[in-house]
Design an enzyme around this catalytic site. Sequence first.
Site, mmCIF file in Angstrom:
data_model
loop_
_atom_site.group_PDB
_atom_site.id
_atom_site.type_symbol
_atom_site.label_atom_id
_atom_site.label_comp_id
_atom_site.label_asym_id
_atom_site.label_seq_id
_atom_site.Cartn_x
_atom_site.Cartn_y
_atom_site.Cartn_z
ATOM 1 N N ASP A 44 0.831 -1.213 0.000
ATOM 2 C CA ASP A 44 0.000 0.000 0.000
ATOM 3 C C ASP A 44 0.866 1.263 0.000
ATOM 4 O O ASP A 44 2.093 1.190 0.052
ATOM 5 C CB ASP A 44 -0.914 -0.059 1.239
ATOM 6 C CG ASP A 44 -2.299 0.504 0.977
ATOM 7 O OD1 ASP A 44 -2.439 1.336 0.079
ATOM 8 O OD2 ASP A 44 -3.243 0.127 1.711
ATOM 9 N N GLY A 102 -3.336 4.757 -8.164
ATOM 10 C CA GLY A 102 -3.343 5.533 -9.411
ATOM 11 C C GLY A 102 -2.749 6.922 -9.249
ATOM 12 O O GLY A 102 -2.748 7.719 -10.193
ATOM 13 N N ASP A 113 -9.782 3.835 -3.691
ATOM 14 C CA ASP A 113 -10.550 2.691 -3.166
ATOM 15 C C ASP A 113 -11.974 2.618 -3.700
ATOM 16 O O ASP A 113 -12.686 3.624 -3.769
ATOM 17 C CB ASP A 113 -10.629 2.768 -1.636
ATOM 18 C CG ASP A 113 -9.308 2.411 -0.999
ATOM 19 O OD1 ASP A 113 -8.289 2.356 -1.709
ATOM 20 O OD2 ASP A 113 -9.293 2.194 0.228
HETATM 21 C C1 GLA Z 1 -5.958 1.336 1.449
HETATM 22 C C2 GLA Z 1 -6.061 0.362 0.265
HETATM 23 C C3 GLA Z 1 -7.182 -0.624 0.520
HETATM 24 C C4 GLA Z 1 -6.928 -1.365 1.821
HETATM 25 C C5 GLA Z 1 -6.755 -0.391 2.979
HETATM 26 C C6 GLA Z 1 -6.269 -1.081 4.230
HETATM 27 O O1 GLA Z 1 -7.082 2.156 1.545
HETATM 28 O O2 GLA Z 1 -6.248 1.058 -0.924
HETATM 29 O O3 GLA Z 1 -7.293 -1.526 -0.545
HETATM 30 O O4 GLA Z 1 -5.787 -2.173 1.663
HETATM 31 O O5 GLA Z 1 -5.787 0.615 2.654
HETATM 32 O O6 GLA Z 1 -6.035 -0.191 5.278
#
Ligand code: GLA
Length: 397
Positions: free
Chosen positions: A153, A189, A209
């Site tokens: 992440d 992105g 997300d």
């Molecule tokens: C980010 C990612 C998600 C998820 C959360 C977990 O928002 O984009 O897909 O992994 O973190 O905290």
Amino acid sequence: MKIRLCTLVIASLAALSALPAARALDNGVARTPPMGWNSWNKFACKGLNEQVVRATADAIAGNGMKDAGYQFVNIDDCWQTGRDAGGNIVVDAEKFPSGIKALADYIHSKGLKFGIYTDVGTKTCAGRPGSIGHEYQDARQYAAWGVDYVKEDWCNTLPGQNAESSYTLMRDALAATGRPIVFSICEWGTNKPWLWAGPVGNLWRATDDIQDCWNCKRQWGGNGVVQIIDLMAAPGIESYAGPGHWNDPDMLEVGNGGMTTEEYRAHFSMWAMFAAPLLVGTDVANMSADTRSILLNRAVIAVDQDPLGQAALRVKKDGDIEVWSRQLADGGRAVALLNRSANPLSIGVAWIDIGYPSSLRATVRDLWTEKETHDQTDHYAAQVPSHGVVMVTVMPH
Ligand code: GLA
């Protein structure tokens, strides 16, 4: 003659070796988009624990999902709590009392693969320890546990931290373990990863997300299905997907309750059109018959997994009407007729818009109703429900 042939072969080989290196990670995995499950969309931080993950593995192995191609059982954020004196990552013992190795072994015993989550920064998005400064140490630990997939992440990065070099560091750390591991870049992105991530990761999030809604732009940037569809229409983005390297429009929400069955069908169909990773994000041990019938549609999955790996292009946009098309390895096309409006609409696709002459005769197969239309020439049109798709294959005679 013999000499001339030999010279020709050598000249051709020299020409080949002079070609620029393919812009794709060559680690042998994810030749088709990864399929499996991830804990985040349904269980987030609070609901994650080893019982849930084991029950999920049992369900996938027994409910037809494994046979349909779902392979990875991936835990997301919140499995880790800190680091010990030696800098080794410490597992959350309340959620995972048996430890990660035992969980990986269990998942492997079901003929499935195991994935884990980390972050390029100091902390994950949920405030657990990130991998910065520990990339090789963490990668070695993952390999020792038997990890097959790592998602990294983009939270809590240092000021000015460079995405490409940060992810390249983890790519190299994973490669150094010698274990084949799918590498999933999750930087939302932000830095147009499709432009640089091909040689770095097997997939890269192309969007922020996903949220469990059809059209739901949230203030902090979460996306509904239609927002993601628009992001996946960015000029040229489809050309960066291919075997071993995929655009990732985020994990599936199918089954989580925020959309209608029609909308979930459209969501799943469009992800297959994008050649997206199909990471189910619902409670597969307790899913409804509708959810099951969507996630197990073999014809739609076959489009997603088509070996050519060519992602769909939006070939028509007329307000709420869209037509998406992708070329398939057998010379056919997969076409999605998408209706974003609140009313049912008739939507057509012209052969010339999908690279065929009008005179071409084709069999059109509806991948949801299984209805076949033979000897179709020039175009195909269908009534498409509100917030729905008609997804077909067009196969020339
Ligand atoms: C980010 C990612 C998600 C998820 C959360 C977990 O928002 O984009 O897909 O992994 O973190 O905290």
